[in-house]
Design an enzyme around this catalytic site. Sequence first.
Site, short mmCIF file in Angstrom:
data_model
loop_
_atom_site.label_atom_id
_atom_site.label_comp_id
_atom_site.label_asym_id
_atom_site.label_seq_id
_atom_site.Cartn_x
_atom_site.Cartn_y
_atom_site.Cartn_z
N CYS A 118 -1.32 -1.96 -0.50
CA CYS A 118 -0.95 -0.79 -1.30
C CYS A 118 0.56 -0.54 -1.24
CB CYS A 118 -1.79 0.42 -0.89
SG CYS A 118 -1.77 1.69 -2.18
N HIS A 221 -7.09 -1.58 -1.48
CA HIS A 221 -7.24 -1.34 -0.04
C HIS A 221 -8.35 -2.20 0.55
CE1 HIS A 221 -4.46 1.96 0.99
NE2 HIS A 221 -4.56 2.27 -0.29
N GLU A 223 -8.83 -3.10 3.51
CA GLU A 223 -9.28 -2.64 4.84
C GLU A 223 -10.43 -1.64 4.73
OE1 GLU A 223 -6.83 -1.35 3.23
OE2 GLU A 223 -6.65 0.79 3.70
#
Length: 254
Positions: A118, A221, A223
Amino acid sequence: MTASAKQRPLIALTPDVQERGGSGLNSYVHKEYTDAVLAVGGLPMVLPLTDDELALEALLARVDGLLLTGGGDVDPAFFGGDASNPTLKSVSRLRDQMELFLTRRLLDEGRRPVLGICRGCQVMNVAAGGTLVLDVPSEIGAAVNHSDPRQFELVHDVNIEAGTRLHALVGATTIRVNSSHHQAVKELAPCLRVSARSARDGVVEAVELDGPQFFLAAQWHPERLHARHEPSAALFRAFVAAAAAKPRRTLRKK
Ligand SMILES: [Mn+2]
């Protein structure tokens, strides 16, 4: 994971910054980042929030890879943009200086891997000489909501460029991703290539170095998705594998 602790690569994570009142600042990372690195056998280490370049250099000497995490906007002063733009959010020159220093050091070194997520995608492009769209809705349009509040949901399609590193590690040309950004890459840094774009509006969703170093960034994102989204898991696996493959020090110059 069968590797001993000694063989597990040490991954430095840059922290986000939050004003606390008075002159107090918090530095922190979302737990999903450290979990994602642990899940693929890496050892995450959150860096202190500092622009002390000697300390950063000494810390960098001990790690095998760098993960640039998400967060607020990069100060447009770093890429010749309009620093008075009213859409700017959570600008921290301290964080900018720290991350631009670390990113440029590893880019110059050309060896250890860097993964940007990001804001990290934006930092890597700026560090390498590119510029940013300051606000996607006002500069590109609202055909796709890139600031979707459903942070863990797959909300828009991304087309991955054939022949890129991202394509090789994901093994698909279209994937669906989450999206929590209002900025994006504008003019690409000379050494980078676009590895993915948002399907409907062409917003840059991933960039990478065109060369042997793993220097790759996603605008989404991963993660928040890695446990149930194979393309995001593959990104962390490839990053940590690259960190494991690179010795910290070498006697040769690149
Ligand atoms: Mn997006």
